[in-house]
Enzyme design. Structure first.
Site, PDB file in Angstrom:
ATOM      1  N   ASP A  85       0.866  -1.186   0.000  1.00 18.02           N
ATOM      2  CA  ASP A  85       0.000   0.000   0.000  1.00 18.02           C
ATOM      3  C   ASP A  85       0.902   1.235   0.000  1.00 18.02           C
ATOM      4  OD1 ASP A  85      -2.469   1.514   0.248  1.00 18.02           O
ATOM      5  OD2 ASP A  85      -1.900   1.916   2.305  1.00 18.02           O
ATOM      6  N   SER A  86       0.307   2.390  -0.260  1.00 17.66           N
ATOM      7  CA  SER A  86       1.055   3.641  -0.179  1.00 17.66           C
ATOM      8  C   SER A  86       1.463   3.942   1.261  1.00 17.66           C
ATOM      9  CB  SER A  86       0.189   4.790  -0.695  1.00 17.66           C
ATOM     10  OG  SER A  86      -0.994   4.884   0.088  1.00 17.66           O
ATOM     11  N   CYS A 134      -4.434  -1.608  -2.079  1.00 22.24           N
ATOM     12  CA  CYS A 134      -4.550  -0.174  -2.314  1.00 22.24           C
ATOM     13  C   CYS A 134      -5.365   0.001  -3.586  1.00 22.24           C
ATOM     14  CB  CYS A 134      -3.153   0.413  -2.494  1.00 22.24           C
ATOM     15  SG  CYS A 134      -3.129   2.157  -2.930  1.00 22.24           S
ATOM     16  N   GLU A 194      -3.123   8.292   8.045  1.00 17.57           N
ATOM     17  CA  GLU A 194      -1.658   8.269   8.175  1.00 17.57           C
ATOM     18  C   GLU A 194      -1.200   8.930   9.480  1.00 17.57           C
ATOM     19  OE1 GLU A 194       0.953   6.966   6.254  1.00 17.57           O
ATOM     20  OE2 GLU A 194      -0.648   5.888   5.221  1.00 17.57           O
ATOM     21  N   CYS A 206     -11.083   2.990  -0.782  1.00 18.51           N
ATOM     22  CA  CYS A 206      -9.684   3.281  -0.453  1.00 18.51           C
ATOM     23  C   CYS A 206      -9.406   2.539   0.837  1.00 18.51           C
ATOM     24  CB  CYS A 206      -9.494   4.790  -0.262  1.00 18.51           C
ATOM     25  SG  CYS A 206      -7.883   5.228   0.442  1.00 18.51           S
ATOM     26  N   HIS A 237      -7.419   3.031   3.196  1.00 25.95           N
ATOM     27  CA  HIS A 237      -7.243   3.834   4.412  1.00 25.95           C
ATOM     28  C   HIS A 237      -8.585   4.087   5.122  1.00 25.95           C
ATOM     29  CE1 HIS A 237      -3.245   4.813   2.773  1.00 25.95           C
ATOM     30  NE2 HIS A 237      -2.943   5.367   3.938  1.00 25.95           N
TER      31      HIS A 237
HETATM   32  N1  DGL Z   1      -4.823   3.090   0.401  1.00 25.30           N
HETATM   33  C1  DGL Z   1      -4.815   3.791  -0.863  1.00 25.30           C
HETATM   34  C2  DGL Z   1      -6.069   3.373  -1.645  1.00 25.30           C
HETATM   35  O1  DGL Z   1      -6.656   2.353  -1.325  1.00 25.30           O
HETATM   36  C3  DGL Z   1      -4.610   5.224  -0.549  1.00 25.30           C
HETATM   37  C4  DGL Z   1      -4.403   6.138  -1.627  1.00 25.30           C
HETATM   38  C5  DGL Z   1      -3.403   7.223  -1.342  1.00 25.30           C
HETATM   39  O2  DGL Z   1      -2.266   6.946  -0.944  1.00 25.30           O
HETATM   40  O3  DGL Z   1      -3.761   8.356  -1.621  1.00 25.30           O
HETATM   41  O4  DGL Z   1      -6.460   4.000  -2.599  1.00 25.30           O
END
Ligand code: DGL
Length: 278
Positions: free
Chosen positions: A11-12, A74, A153, A185, A187
Site C-alpha cells: 500500500d502507499s 490499495c 496516516e 480506499c 485507508h
Molecule cells: N490506500 C490507498 C487506496 O486504497 C490510498 C491512496 C493514497 O495513498 O492516496 O487507494
C-alpha cells in the site's frame, strides 16, 4: 512457488493494514511481508504513470523476497497498475482491490450509491468497468476524499477535524439519497465508525477488506499454497518512510499491544528500485 513463502502486501502507507488485519484473522498460519510506501504517500493525487512506477518497483522488491502471492491492498495502486503487474509477472498470483460497487448495488433500496475513494482510483479504467458491469439503473455518486488518507496516516480517526472532514465529504451523498457508501480506499475503514456516526443508521458502509482476505484464501487453495496448520504466521512490516513513525501509527490504528510486538523494518528507494534499508 513454495507454500512456505510469505504473502506480499503493499500500500502507499497504513491503508493496507485494514486488509492485513482481516488476513491475519482469516489466515493466521501465513507469513506476511507488508510494504508501506510512506516515502511516496499519498498516491491518490499523483498521475497514473507515477503510481504505476511505484507499484512495479514494490512488486519487483516483493518478487526478490520470493513471496508466493501479492496483494495490492490499495485501490489507487490497483487502478493504476493491476493490469500492468499481472502482464509483467504472469507467473505470480496478484490479488487487487476494486470499489465494491457490486454488493452495494445489490443491497441498495434507494438506487443511489456513494463511492468514496481518491482521485487516482476514479481515473483508472477499473472504476469505469466496475460501474459499467454492476451498477445498471443505479445512480452512482463518486466523491474523492483525499484528506482521509492523511488522517489515517496521522492515526487520527475520530477527532473533531476528522468529523469535519467526514461531514464535508459525505453530507451531499446522504442528501442525494445514498443508502450505501462504498469505501474505495483501504485507508478509509479506519474512519468507518466516524463515517457511520455521521451518515446515520440508515446508511450501510461497504468495506471490502474481509472479502479480499477471503479471496486471498481462495487463491492460496487454488494453487495449493496454504501454510500447514502447525505454522504460526509472522508479519514483517516495512516502510520506505520513517519506521518509528510507522510503529506509532500502527499503535493508534490497530492497538499498542500489536505495535509494540511488531517486527518493523526499513526499506529505501534508490534509482527507482526498492531495497532493504542498510
Ligand atoms: N490506500 C490507498 C487506496 O486504497 C490510498 C491512496 C493514497 O495513498 O492516496 O487507494
Amino acid at each position: 512457488m513454495n507454500r512456505q513463502n510469505a504473502i506480499g502486501v503493499l500500500d502507499s502507507g497504513v491503508g493496507g493494514l485494514s486488509v492485513l488485519r482481516e488476513m491475519i484473522a482469516q489466515l493466521p498460519h501465513e507469513d506476511i511481508l507488508y510494504v508501506a510506501d510512506q516515502a511516496n504517500v499519498p498516491y491518490g493525487p499523483r498521475t497514473i504513470e507515477q503510481v504505476r512506477e511505484f507499484v512495479v518497483g514494490i512488486t519487483r522488491f516483493l518478487m526478490a523476497q520470493d513471496v508466493k502471492l501479492i496483494v495490492v491492498a490499495c485501490n489507487a495502486a490497483s487502478a493504476a497498475a493491476l493490469y500492468t503487474v499481472r502482464d509483467l509477472f504472469p507467473a505470480m498470483s496478484i490479488v487487487g482491490m476494486e470499489p465494491a460497487v457490486k454488493p452495494a448495488a445489490e443491497q441498495s433500496q434507494t438506487g443511489v450509491i456513494g463511492v468514496l475513494a481518491t482521485q487516482a482510483t476514479f481515473q483508472g479504467e477499473l472504476y469505469a468497468s466496475v460501474v459499467g458491469r454492476f451498477a445498471h439503473g443505479m445512480q452512482v455518486e463518486k466523491r474523492a476524499c483525499p484528506e482521509w488518507v492523511l488522517l489515517a496516516e496521522a492515526g487520527d480517526t475520530n477527532s473533531p477535524a476528522a468529523y469535519d472532514s467526514v461531514r464535508r465529504c459525505i453530507t451531499p451523498l446522504v442528501e442525494a439519497g445514498a443508502d450505501q457508501l462504498v469505501l474505495g480506499c483501504t485507508h478509509f475503514p479506519f474512519l468507518k465508525a466516524t463515517i457511520q456516526d455521521v451518515a446515520g443508521p440508515g446508511v450501510t458502509i461497504v468495506d471490502p477488506s474481509a472479502a479480499v482476505a477471503r479471496q486471498v484464501g481462495r487463491v492460496l487453495d487454488d494453487h495449493d499454497l496454504r501454510q500447514p496448520d502447525d505454522h504460526t504466521g509472522h508479519v514483517i512490516y516495512t516502510s520506505s518512510g520513517e519506521t518509528g513513525a510507522f510503529q506509532r501509527v500502527l499503535g493508534a490504528l490497530v492497538g499498542a499491544q500489536i505495535a509494540d510486538a511488531a517486527d518493523v523494518r526499513g526499506v529505501r528507494w534508490e534509482n527507482g528500485q526498492l531495497d532493504w534499508a542498510k
